[in-house]
Write a protein that holds these residues in place. Structure first.
Motif, PDB file in Angstrom:
ATOM      1  N   UNK A   1      43.276  37.293  38.738  1.00 57.03           N
ATOM      2  CA  UNK A   1      42.418  36.649  37.743  1.00 57.03           C
ATOM      3  C   UNK A   1      41.966  35.280  38.238  1.00 57.03           C
ATOM      4  N   UNK A   2      40.840  34.808  37.742  1.00 56.66           N
ATOM      5  CA  UNK A   2      40.416  33.446  38.085  1.00 56.66           C
ATOM      6  C   UNK A   2      41.508  32.432  37.760  1.00 56.66           C
TER       7      UNK A   2
ATOM      8  N   UNK B   1      41.010  43.095  51.281  1.00 58.61           N
ATOM      9  CA  UNK B   1      40.077  42.791  50.196  1.00 58.61           C
ATOM     10  C   UNK B   1      40.741  41.924  49.135  1.00 58.61           C
ATOM     11  N   UNK B   2      40.062  40.851  48.788  1.00 56.98           N
ATOM     12  CA  UNK B   2      40.481  39.981  47.687  1.00 56.98           C
ATOM     13  C   UNK B   2      39.413  40.041  46.613  1.00 56.98           C
ATOM     14  N   UNK B   3      39.827  40.386  45.410  1.00 56.96           N
ATOM     15  CA  UNK B   3      38.910  40.456  44.279  1.00 56.96           C
ATOM     16  C   UNK B   3      39.411  39.525  43.188  1.00 56.96           C
ATOM     17  N   UNK B   4      38.573  38.577  42.811  1.00 54.76           N
ATOM     18  CA  UNK B   4      38.912  37.624  41.757  1.00 54.76           C
ATOM     19  C   UNK B   4      38.053  37.945  40.544  1.00 54.76           C
ATOM     20  N   UNK B   5      38.711  38.460  39.521  1.00 48.90           N
ATOM     21  CA  UNK B   5      37.973  38.914  38.348  1.00 48.90           C
ATOM     22  C   UNK B   5      38.901  38.981  37.147  1.00 48.90           C
ATOM     23  N   UNK B   6      38.315  38.736  35.966  1.00 44.45           N
ATOM     24  CA  UNK B   6      39.090  38.881  34.742  1.00 44.45           C
ATOM     25  C   UNK B   6      38.887  40.262  34.142  1.00 44.45           C
TER      26      UNK B   6
ATOM     27  N   UNK C   1      38.605  31.553  42.534  1.00 39.37           N
ATOM     28  CA  UNK C   1      37.377  31.660  41.753  1.00 39.37           C
ATOM     29  C   UNK C   1      36.706  33.011  42.034  1.00 39.37           C
ATOM     30  N   UNK C   2      35.887  33.480  41.135  1.00 38.57           N
ATOM     31  CA  UNK C   2      35.182  34.747  41.389  1.00 38.57           C
ATOM     32  C   UNK C   2      34.403  34.725  42.712  1.00 38.57           C
ATOM     33  N   UNK C   3      33.880  33.584  43.078  1.00 37.60           N
ATOM     34  CA  UNK C   3      33.113  33.494  44.328  1.00 37.60           C
ATOM     35  C   UNK C   3      33.986  33.565  45.573  1.00 37.60           C
ATOM     36  N   UNK C   4      35.299  33.600  45.406  1.00 35.99           N
ATOM     37  CA  UNK C   4      36.194  33.827  46.539  1.00 35.99           C
ATOM     38  C   UNK C   4      36.355  35.315  46.842  1.00 35.99           C
ATOM     39  N   UNK C   5      35.798  36.154  46.014  1.00 36.81           N
ATOM     40  CA  UNK C   5      35.872  37.590  46.232  1.00 36.81           C
ATOM     41  C   UNK C   5      35.201  37.968  47.554  1.00 36.81           C
ATOM     42  N   UNK C   6      35.950  38.651  48.408  1.00 37.63           N
ATOM     43  CA  UNK C   6      35.454  39.003  49.742  1.00 37.63           C
ATOM     44  C   UNK C   6      36.516  39.809  50.471  1.00 37.63           C
ATOM     45  N   UNK C   7      36.105  40.364  51.603  1.00 35.30           N
ATOM     46  CA  UNK C   7      37.077  40.889  52.561  1.00 35.30           C
ATOM     47  C   UNK C   7      37.460  39.737  53.479  1.00 35.30           C
ATOM     48  N   UNK C   8      38.744  39.505  53.616  1.00 35.75           N
ATOM     49  CA  UNK C   8      39.255  38.412  54.433  1.00 35.75           C
ATOM     50  C   UNK C   8      39.761  38.970  55.764  1.00 35.75           C
ATOM     51  N   UNK C   9      39.288  38.340  56.839  1.00 34.08           N
ATOM     52  CA  UNK C   9      39.613  38.785  58.186  1.00 34.08           C
ATOM     53  C   UNK C   9      40.387  37.701  58.939  1.00 34.08           C
TER      54      UNK C   9
END
Length: 116
Positions: free
Chosen positions: A13-14, A111-116, A87-95
């Motif tokens: 979550x955020x 994969x990192x997903x930031x979402x409520x 934050x939601x804008x941190x959502x991405x695949x991290x390498x």
């Protein structure tokens, strides 16, 4: 055989936290600069944070300064990314990336997903 294996991604979550790990093998880890990149859908891959193999100095993208911390454990051949206040804008695949003297290696990402 060189391997970089990321782990620790998931749904958060955020405002939450995650710690990513990247386990390395097949090369002399302590001499390599290690870094974390991320790629969000529809965007280019961008540098998030890096840690030197020489003196352990670190560098961060402006967007994550004060929230993310990169560290390395040369005894475990592992680099970490502690991510706080997500934050939601941190959502991405991290390498994870390893670089030394013109050679570089990439992991397959987590994969990192930031979402409520």
């Amino acid at each position: 055989q060189v391997q970089l294996v990321e782990s620790g991604g998931g749904l958060v979550q955020p405002g939450g936290s995650l710690r990513l790990s990247c386990a390395a093998s097949g090369f002399f880890f302590s001499t390599y600069a290690m870094s974390w990149y991320r790629q969000a859908p529809g965007k280019e891959r961008e540098l998030v944070a890096g840690v030197s193999g020489v003196d352990g100095s670190t560098d961060y993208a402006d967007s994550v300064k004060g929230r993310f911390t990169i560290s390395r454990d040369n005894a475990k051949n592992t680099v970490y990314l502690q991510m706080n206040s997500l934050k939601p804008e941190d959502t991405a695949v991290y390498y994870c990336k390893a670089a030394f003297s013109g050679r570089f290696y990439w992991g397959k990402g987590t994969l990192v997903t930031v979402s409520s």
